[in-house]
Design an enzyme around this catalytic site. Structure first.
Site, PDB file in Angstrom:
ATOM      1  N   LYS A   1     155.769  51.021  88.020  1.00 49.34           N
ATOM      2  CA  LYS A   1     154.427  51.204  87.194  1.00 49.34           C
ATOM      3  C   LYS A   1     154.262  50.109  85.991  1.00 49.34           C
ATOM      4  CE  LYS A   1     156.457  54.572  83.803  1.00 49.34           C
ATOM      5  NZ  LYS A   1     156.099  55.805  82.946  1.00 49.34           N
ATOM      6  N   ASP A   2     155.364  49.362  85.702  1.00 47.08           N
ATOM      7  CA  ASP A   2     155.419  48.340  84.772  1.00 47.08           C
ATOM      8  C   ASP A   2     154.712  46.834  85.391  1.00 47.08           C
ATOM      9  OD1 ASP A   2     156.348  49.965  82.793  1.00 47.08           O
ATOM     10  OD2 ASP A   2     158.608  49.168  83.269  1.00 47.08           O
TER      11      ASP A   2
ATOM     12  N   THR B   1     153.882  60.458  72.083  1.00 46.33           N
ATOM     13  CA  THR B   1     153.588  59.500  73.282  1.00 46.33           C
ATOM     14  C   THR B   1     152.626  58.472  72.824  1.00 46.33           C
ATOM     15  OG1 THR B   1     152.427  59.459  75.586  1.00 46.33           O
ATOM     16  CG2 THR B   1     151.209  60.942  73.898  1.00 46.33           C
TER      17      THR B   1
ATOM     18  N   ARG C   1     146.811  57.488  79.172  1.00 47.86           N
ATOM     19  CA  ARG C   1     146.697  58.428  80.021  1.00 47.86           C
ATOM     20  C   ARG C   1     146.996  59.817  79.759  1.00 47.86           C
ATOM     21  NH1 ARG C   1     150.447  60.258  83.614  1.00 47.86           N
ATOM     22  NH2 ARG C   1     151.907  58.928  82.709  1.00 47.86           N
ATOM     23  N   ARG C   2     148.271  59.795  79.246  1.00 53.82           N
ATOM     24  CA  ARG C   2     148.778  61.069  78.570  1.00 53.82           C
ATOM     25  C   ARG C   2     147.923  61.818  77.791  1.00 53.82           C
ATOM     26  NH1 ARG C   2     154.943  58.533  79.194  1.00 53.82           N
ATOM     27  NH2 ARG C   2     155.343  59.223  81.127  1.00 53.82           N
TER      28      ARG C   2
ATOM     29  N   ARG D   1     157.369  54.875  69.874  1.00 50.59           N
ATOM     30  CA  ARG D   1     157.902  53.825  70.817  1.00 50.59           C
ATOM     31  C   ARG D   1     159.143  53.614  71.026  1.00 50.59           C
ATOM     32  NH1 ARG D   1     153.364  50.924  72.144  1.00 50.59           N
ATOM     33  NH2 ARG D   1     151.580  51.048  70.719  1.00 50.59           N
ATOM     34  N   GLY D   2     159.865  53.019  71.702  1.00 53.65           N
ATOM     35  CA  GLY D   2     161.252  52.818  72.257  1.00 53.65           C
ATOM     36  C   GLY D   2     161.756  53.439  73.359  1.00 53.65           C
ATOM     37  N   ASN D   3     163.006  53.201  73.844  1.00 53.35           N
ATOM     38  CA  ASN D   3     163.619  53.886  74.865  1.00 53.35           C
ATOM     39  C   ASN D   3     163.748  55.376  74.906  1.00 53.35           C
ATOM     40  OD1 ASN D   3     165.998  54.352  73.465  1.00 53.35           O
ATOM     41  ND2 ASN D   3     166.694  52.126  73.917  1.00 53.35           N
TER      42      ASN D   3
ATOM     43  N   THR E   1     165.919  56.760  71.850  1.00 55.70           N
ATOM     44  CA  THR E   1     165.076  56.544  70.711  1.00 55.70           C
ATOM     45  C   THR E   1     163.900  57.514  70.359  1.00 55.70           C
ATOM     46  OG1 THR E   1     165.640  54.052  70.608  1.00 55.70           O
ATOM     47  CG2 THR E   1     163.810  54.871  69.402  1.00 55.70           C
ATOM     48  N   ARG E   2     163.357  57.602  71.566  1.00 54.14           N
ATOM     49  CA  ARG E   2     162.329  58.825  71.404  1.00 54.14           C
ATOM     50  C   ARG E   2     162.822  60.422  71.294  1.00 54.14           C
ATOM     51  NH1 ARG E   2     157.315  56.585  75.134  1.00 54.14           N
ATOM     52  NH2 ARG E   2     157.667  54.493  74.964  1.00 54.14           N
TER      53      ARG E   2
ATOM     54  N   CYS F   1     146.819  48.433  82.967  1.00 59.05           N
ATOM     55  CA  CYS F   1     147.709  49.489  82.837  1.00 59.05           C
ATOM     56  C   CYS F   1     147.295  50.517  81.648  1.00 59.05           C
ATOM     57  CB  CYS F   1     149.213  48.879  82.366  1.00 59.05           C
ATOM     58  SG  CYS F   1     149.133  48.315  80.702  1.00 59.05           S
TER      59      CYS F   1
END
Length: 324
Positions: free
Chosen positions: A89-90, A133, A137-138, A155-157, A160-161, A253
């Protein structure tokens, strides 16, 4: 392969899991593998002190997808690595012609997951709850289900979230199930949205194994053949169809668009959805087709069905509900 296959990967926990997962499969097929960690602009942007440049060093414009893949593709083009492992998706819908997707392995759970300990479903959240988020889209599809909720930019991995959520910066999170499953971080997942509630991003849950395109015609097909052995034909077809929907409707995207394709009753079922940013308008369409259709044709049929239900007007903000 007589020499090690060199995999390039971002340094995040999830990216390294994905690279090591593919490396393990290649080793099972008898190949030696090395992994090189490549730090991208997108990774550096996670540091609050980092000032993002106006462009990449070669003058290429920064974009939401490129910030996580450009340095890896540069290493691939320069022959520093042989294989890039991405979350599909990236990747943009149109690849740089220097590269090709050699394989799409079997897909993980494509659905989005609801993370909350106190309330075990979106419908149970109190009025005005905050969901973490950054995905348009979400946000759009969540507002279509719960117009009262608010959003926190997070944001973040994954770790982190999850940490920010546990600190109380949001009441709940919505993240991709695949990443949570791969890292074993599902302890607070109590709901996975059906694809007709929140339709996944095209390619969500799938990995993309990217190589140099010249492997197809330079006489050195050994690397491509080694990687192609990891391909799942059904996953490849499904994600190609999903990406064809995205390409037909603009390819960006940041579109609040979902597409998810799967097989049922020996037919392809392609679920598609577009939602207005405020959740006030939504177009939903399912295209069903026999197995012998091409993925591009299936995606274009689904995009046409979605367009007939007002998708383009929703995306450009001109949608007007029809009088009853």
């Amino acid at each position: 392969m007589t020499t090690p296959i060199r995999i390039g990967s971002r340094g995040s926990q999830l990216a390294l899991w994905q690279a090591n997962h593919i490396a393990a499969q290649l080793r099972q097929h008898g190949h030696a593998v090395e992994i090189e960690v490549i730090r991208t602009v997108g990774d550096r942007m996670q540091d609050p002190t980092f000032v993002a440049p106006a462009t990449f060093p070669d003058g290429t414009a920064l974009d939401a997808k490129g910030i996580f893949i450009k340095e890896i593709e540069d290493a691939l083009a320069a022959n520093r690595i042989d294989l890039a492992v991405h979350s599909l998706k990236d990747l943009p819908t149109t690849l740089d012609p220097r590269f090709t997707l050699a394989a799409i392995p079997p897909r993980a759970d494509a659905r989005d997951a609801f993370i909350c300990e106190d309330h075990w479903g979106l419908h149970m959240l109190p009025m005005g709850s905050r969901i973490g988020t950054t995905s348009p889209r979400r946000k759009a599809m969540l507002l279509a289900l719960r117009p009262d909720i608010e959003f926190v930019e997070m944001r973040g991995n994954i770790d982190t979230r999850l940490r920010k959520w546990s600190e109380g910066q949001a009441d709940a999170l919505v993240l991709a199930s695949a990443g949570l499953d791969r890292l074993g971080r599902t302890e607070s997942v109590h709901q996975r949205f059906s694809v007709d509630e929140i339709c996944p991003a095209p390619g969500q849950g799938a990995l993309a194994l990217e190589t140099r395109a010249n492997h197809l015609n330079d006489g050195d097909a050994t690397l491509y053949t080694a990687i192609r052995a990891l391909n799942c034909c059904d996953t490849e077809f499904a994600t190609q169809a999903e990406r064809a929907v995205l390409a037909a409707l603009g390819g960006g995207c940041q579109l609040p668009l979902g597409a998810y394709c799967h097989v049922s009753d020996d037919h392809w079922h392609l679920h598609t959805m577009v939602a207005a940013p405020d959740g006030e308008a939504i177009a939903h369409y399912i295209e069903k087709a026999p197995r012998n259709i091409s993925p591009t044709e299936l995606g274009e049929l689904a995009a046409a069905g979605l367009t007939a239900r007002g998708a383009r007007e929703i995306l450009d903000g001109s949608y007007q509900p029809q009088a009853s």
